[in-house]
Motif scaffolding. Structure first.
Motif, PDB file in Angstrom:
ATOM      1  N   PRO A   1      33.905  29.893  44.441  1.00 26.97           N
ATOM      2  CA  PRO A   1      32.948  31.005  43.950  1.00 26.97           C
ATOM      3  C   PRO A   1      33.229  32.246  44.902  1.00 26.97           C
ATOM      4  O   PRO A   1      32.910  31.959  46.218  1.00 26.97           O
ATOM      5  CB  PRO A   1      31.658  30.248  43.906  1.00 26.97           C
ATOM      6  CG  PRO A   1      31.920  29.108  44.521  1.00 26.97           C
ATOM      7  CD  PRO A   1      33.233  28.533  44.791  1.00 26.97           C
ATOM      8  N   ILE A   2      33.013  33.230  44.562  1.00 25.50           N
ATOM      9  CA  ILE A   2      32.912  34.259  45.490  1.00 25.50           C
ATOM     10  C   ILE A   2      31.764  35.364  44.889  1.00 25.50           C
ATOM     11  O   ILE A   2      31.395  35.518  43.812  1.00 25.50           O
ATOM     12  CB  ILE A   2      34.136  35.373  45.232  1.00 25.50           C
ATOM     13  CG1 ILE A   2      35.676  34.572  45.894  1.00 25.50           C
ATOM     14  CG2 ILE A   2      34.147  36.582  46.121  1.00 25.50           C
ATOM     15  CD1 ILE A   2      36.916  35.199  45.260  1.00 25.50           C
ATOM     16  N   ALA A   3      31.175  35.885  45.845  1.00 25.31           N
ATOM     17  CA  ALA A   3      29.895  36.916  45.491  1.00 25.31           C
ATOM     18  C   ALA A   3      30.564  38.076  44.913  1.00 25.31           C
ATOM     19  O   ALA A   3      31.553  38.682  45.079  1.00 25.31           O
ATOM     20  CB  ALA A   3      29.182  37.210  46.826  1.00 25.31           C
ATOM     21  N   TRP A   4      29.871  38.328  43.920  1.00 28.39           N
ATOM     22  CA  TRP A   4      30.218  39.510  43.037  1.00 28.39           C
ATOM     23  C   TRP A   4      30.223  40.892  43.622  1.00 28.39           C
ATOM     24  O   TRP A   4      30.903  41.870  43.405  1.00 28.39           O
ATOM     25  CB  TRP A   4      29.423  39.645  41.658  1.00 28.39           C
ATOM     26  CG  TRP A   4      29.863  40.624  40.689  1.00 28.39           C
ATOM     27  CD1 TRP A   4      29.563  41.818  40.222  1.00 28.39           C
ATOM     28  CD2 TRP A   4      31.094  40.575  39.919  1.00 28.39           C
ATOM     29  NE1 TRP A   4      30.088  42.671  39.511  1.00 28.39           N
ATOM     30  CE2 TRP A   4      31.229  41.892  39.304  1.00 28.39           C
ATOM     31  CE3 TRP A   4      32.079  39.660  39.941  1.00 28.39           C
ATOM     32  CZ2 TRP A   4      32.471  41.939  38.431  1.00 28.39           C
ATOM     33  CZ3 TRP A   4      33.354  39.826  39.142  1.00 28.39           C
ATOM     34  CH2 TRP A   4      33.119  40.815  38.349  1.00 28.39           C
ATOM     35  N   THR A   5      29.555  40.949  44.862  1.00 24.29           N
ATOM     36  CA  THR A   5      29.406  42.285  45.612  1.00 24.29           C
ATOM     37  C   THR A   5      30.566  42.296  46.345  1.00 24.29           C
ATOM     38  O   THR A   5      31.026  43.278  46.997  1.00 24.29           O
ATOM     39  CB  THR A   5      28.059  42.131  46.602  1.00 24.29           C
ATOM     40  OG1 THR A   5      28.271  40.881  47.249  1.00 24.29           O
ATOM     41  CG2 THR A   5      26.886  42.111  45.888  1.00 24.29           C
ATOM     42  N   SER A   6      31.344  41.025  46.337  1.00 24.16           N
ATOM     43  CA  SER A   6      32.717  41.396  47.061  1.00 24.16           C
ATOM     44  C   SER A   6      33.934  41.500  46.214  1.00 24.16           C
ATOM     45  O   SER A   6      35.038  41.522  46.732  1.00 24.16           O
ATOM     46  CB  SER A   6      33.017  39.994  47.871  1.00 24.16           C
ATOM     47  OG  SER A   6      31.986  39.670  48.670  1.00 24.16           O
ATOM     48  N   VAL A   7      33.618  41.751  44.771  1.00 20.46           N
ATOM     49  CA  VAL A   7      34.786  41.791  43.914  1.00 20.46           C
ATOM     50  C   VAL A   7      34.610  43.325  43.148  1.00 20.46           C
ATOM     51  O   VAL A   7      33.511  43.795  42.875  1.00 20.46           O
ATOM     52  CB  VAL A   7      34.503  41.014  42.628  1.00 20.46           C
ATOM     53  CG1 VAL A   7      35.649  40.934  41.725  1.00 20.46           C
ATOM     54  CG2 VAL A   7      34.770  39.513  43.170  1.00 20.46           C
ATOM     55  N   GLU A   8      35.691  43.935  42.978  1.00 17.01           N
ATOM     56  CA  GLU A   8      35.719  45.365  42.135  1.00 17.01           C
ATOM     57  C   GLU A   8      36.977  45.044  41.104  1.00 17.01           C
ATOM     58  O   GLU A   8      37.834  45.010  41.510  1.00 17.01           O
ATOM     59  CB  GLU A   8      36.237  46.365  43.211  1.00 17.01           C
ATOM     60  CG  GLU A   8      36.186  47.736  42.522  1.00 17.01           C
ATOM     61  CD  GLU A   8      36.620  48.751  43.310  1.00 17.01           C
ATOM     62  OE1 GLU A   8      36.756  49.934  42.914  1.00 17.01           O
ATOM     63  OE2 GLU A   8      36.871  48.538  44.737  1.00 17.01           O
ATOM     64  N   PRO A   9      36.520  45.125  39.865  1.00 20.46           N
ATOM     65  CA  PRO A   9      37.308  45.026  38.803  1.00 20.46           C
ATOM     66  C   PRO A   9      38.176  46.396  38.634  1.00 20.46           C
ATOM     67  O   PRO A   9      37.625  47.668  38.915  1.00 20.46           O
ATOM     68  CB  PRO A   9      36.618  45.054  37.446  1.00 20.46           C
ATOM     69  CG  PRO A   9      35.235  44.493  38.002  1.00 20.46           C
ATOM     70  CD  PRO A   9      34.919  45.195  39.508  1.00 20.46           C
ATOM     71  N   ARG A  10      39.479  46.467  38.477  1.00 22.23           N
ATOM     72  CA  ARG A  10      40.336  47.563  38.305  1.00 22.23           C
ATOM     73  C   ARG A  10      40.997  47.767  37.097  1.00 22.23           C
ATOM     74  O   ARG A  10      41.507  46.367  36.737  1.00 22.23           O
ATOM     75  CB  ARG A  10      40.977  47.891  39.656  1.00 22.23           C
ATOM     76  CG  ARG A  10      40.180  48.115  40.964  1.00 22.23           C
ATOM     77  CD  ARG A  10      41.119  48.498  42.024  1.00 22.23           C
ATOM     78  NE  ARG A  10      40.394  48.762  43.230  1.00 22.23           N
ATOM     79  CZ  ARG A  10      40.939  48.973  44.453  1.00 22.23           C
ATOM     80  NH1 ARG A  10      42.182  48.901  44.521  1.00 22.23           N
ATOM     81  NH2 ARG A  10      40.109  49.297  45.409  1.00 22.23           N
TER      82      ARG A  10
END
Length: 640
Positions: free
Chosen positions: A128-137
């Protein structure tokens, strides 16, 4: 001119449409409170709702199932099943993994999990990864969805992609409700006005108690006080009475001072009602009945009993979130007939009398057996408990009642109580057949590589080997061999235990395993070819490399494949024949210490053996790791 006006009108409508939703990041509210998802957790109602949904969701048992016609059967042997049901990664259990996923979905509307893959391309871990560390492109040229992952200092995941650009198939994106776009809508962001009001109400009430100088009222004195007298009276009153912990102390008056008691102001009284109303609104944001977060002042229309209220909570509050997670997790399973499912039955169980009454009806009308009922109560099966009853009076209308016949005694079925998986020495024909087929494939592959090298001497290994085509050809070869081994071993094991074996039920697993093995073999071949090119890319030297593979590597692969398939086939045959436990048996006179420690270990048929620091379903299970598989001669004993 009308065309120009229509163009600008259309652009204006698009612009207004994009801006009609509030931003999902923290911003000020009408209550003059900046609301962020993390700050919203300080509101008791928000924390209660998220904790309730995340904890109840994570406590549910999960399973992987396969559709077989009109039937749904457990599919614990799927390579991904342990990740979804037992252990997401070596550092995180599956239950805690689902709790984190649900928590992020409820807080920010999105959750992410990185898919770690083995050398063969199969999922080996979910991180699991915090959504604050993810950027959809989006890739502009192709429209492909990728995710830019930038881990925080306190996060870790085995991300191999360069620059943290992860393809969609390697990142599970769990979304909450949305109306288009890549991301789901944040419940906190969309309802921040109500959350901000709740935060402001909580702060105001805390300040109210800090300011409260009970007994509340007015102190009046005859005449006029000088500054020294005024300050002395004020300080004395505050020291004795201000604060909720000093309420109702004895008040001593002097100098003709008089105390007049006052009541709570209408504004303060109304604000307390606003605070209570805000709790109900926040519960509505998450679809949680207010009484489940402590708001019991208002009656509920979800039923009067605990069972009815629990049923309403599961159906209308929890199931939408569980269904979203199930649909997202299906992308790992690779087969439309294989799916993951949460089991909410534990939350829907009524009291003992109601539950036993339901079991009695199910038993009476013939759609549950004694052992099925006992399984639901976590009780072991009993002898003869698999029989179903058939009511004698259930006949078509107008037909005469059936004549009762004396039941004939059951003939005992002759079968063994145990069965063993075969050793490699008992399957020489299958080892030889695997060796020949794989050797022929390597020889033909070598001819293709040399022919391509003669045309393009400067080509790289990646350019010469078409992995997609090679994987497809090798998968077909391995699958055909696998079906033969499993059909033979599975049928023999099931017959020993007095049962029958349906080989077609294993086809999807065998297909997935053959594809993964083929991809792993060809990836290794490509690496060896690239290394050979660093020494010499002369066609004769390359042909010699494939000659060594044809003789030595094909034999090792043949033994490994037959070992794995025979254990898998025996396991499936025993399962279909009704075996309940399995025992690890060591046959090597000088076994490695971890295998010697595992000798005699007995577990449930669907459970894992513990071998050293690893867990696996049978000898030569890839889950045990290369060090525990190489050279292993251990076998399984199946017990009814």
């Amino acid at each position: 001119m009308p065309a120009v006006r229509r163009l600008f009108d259309r652009r204006g409508r698009q612009e207004r449409g994009r801006k009609s939703l509030p931003p999902l990041t923290g911003s000020s509210t009408a209550a003059d409170v900046t609301v962020t998802p993390e700050r919203a957790l300080q509101v008791a109602a928000v924390y209660s709702c998220i904790r309730l949904l995340a904890e109840t969701g994570s406590m549910l048992p999960t399973g992987v199932f396969q559709r077989q016609g009109a039937s749904r059967v457990p599919f614990d042997e799927h390579p991904v099943a342990p990740l979804l049901t037992y252990e997401a990664n070596p550092q995180l259990s599956a239950g805690e993994f689902w709790a984190q996923v649900l928590g992020w979905m409820l807080l920010r509307g999105n959750a992410a999990a990185y898919v770690e893959r083995s050398g063969g391309g199969l999922p080996a871990g979910l991180w699991p990864i915090a959504w604050t560390s993810v950027e959809p492109r989006r890739v502009k040229e192709t429209g492909e969805l990728v995710y830019k992952v930038d881990l925080a200092d306190d996060e870790w995941a085995p991300i191999r992609e360069e620059g943290g650009l992860v393809r969609a198939e390697n990142l599970l994106h769990f979304r909450s409700f949305g109306i288009g776009g890549v991301e789901g809508l944040s419940p906190i962001g969309m309802a921040r006005q109500a959350v901000g009001t709740g935060f402001a109400a909580t702060s105001y009430i805390g300040g109210f108690f800090a300011r409260d100088a009970s007994p509340g009222g007015v102190v009046s004195v005859p005449g006029k006080l000088d500054d020294r007298q005024y300050e002395r009276l004020t300080r004395q009153w505050q020291d004795l009475h201000e604060g909720f912990d000093k309420s109702h102390r004895l008040a001593v008056m002097e100098g003709g001072a008089k105390w007049d008691k006052t009541t709570l102001s209408p504004a303060d009284a109304q604000f307390l009602e606003v605070y209570k109303l805000t709790r109900t609104e926040i519960a509505g944001i998450f679809g949680v009945p207010p009484h489940m977060i402590g708001d019991v002042e208002r009656s509920t229309s979800w039923g009067s009993g605990i069972e009815q209220q629990s049923l309403g909570y599961v159906i209308y509050s929890l199931m939408p979130w569980l269904t979203r997670m199930e649909r997202t997790a299906r992308q790992l399973l690779g087969d439309p007939d294989v799916y993951m499912k949460f089991n909410p039955d534990a939350l829907l169980r009524g009291d003992t009398a109601q539950r036993f009454s339901g079991y009695a009806q199910a038993r009476q009308w013939g759609w549950m057996s004694v052992n099925e009922i006992r399984a639901k109560e976590d009780e072991p099966p009993i002898e003869g408990g698999d029989e179903y009853l058939q009511p004698l009076n259930m006949v078509p209308a107008g037909s005469p009642a059936p004549t009762q016949q004396r039941a004939l005694p059951r003939r005992p079925q002759l079968r063994a109580e145990t069965a063993e998986s075969p050793s490699l020495e008992e399957l020489p024909a299958w080892v030889q057949r695997h060796h020949e087929q794989i050797a022929e494939y390597f020889a033909a592959q070598g001819e293709r590589v040399v022919a391509e090298l003669n045309l393009r001497p400067d080509a790289t290994a990646e350019e010469i080997i078409d992995e997609a085509a090679e994987n497809e050809e090798l998968t077909a070869i391995l699958l055909l061999l696998a079906r033969g081994v499993v059909a033979e071993v599975g049928a023999s094991t099931a017959a020993t235990l007095g049962g029958a074996f349906a080989a077609e039920q294993t086809l999807s697993v065998l297909a997935a395993g053959a594809a993964a093995t083929a991809a792993n073999i060809n990836a290794t071949t490509r690496r060896e070819l690239a290394h050979q090119f660093t020494v010499s890319n002369a066609p004769a030297d390359v042909q010699a490399m494939f000659g060594r593979m044809t003789e030595a590597r094909s034999r090792v692969l043949a033994q490994a494949r037959v070992n794995y398939l025979s254990n898998f086939g025996a396991h499936e045959g025993a399962k279909q024949a009704g075996a309940r436990t399995k025992t690890w048996r060591v046959w090597d006179p000088n076994p490695r210490p971890t295998h010697a420690d595992a000798d005699g270990q007995t577990v449930g048929l669907r459970e894992m053996f513990t071998v050293g620091t690893h867990q696996g379903r049978w000898p030569h299970d890839y889950l045990l790791g290369v060090d525990e598989i190489a050279g292993c001669t251990c076998r399984l004993q199946f017990n009814l």
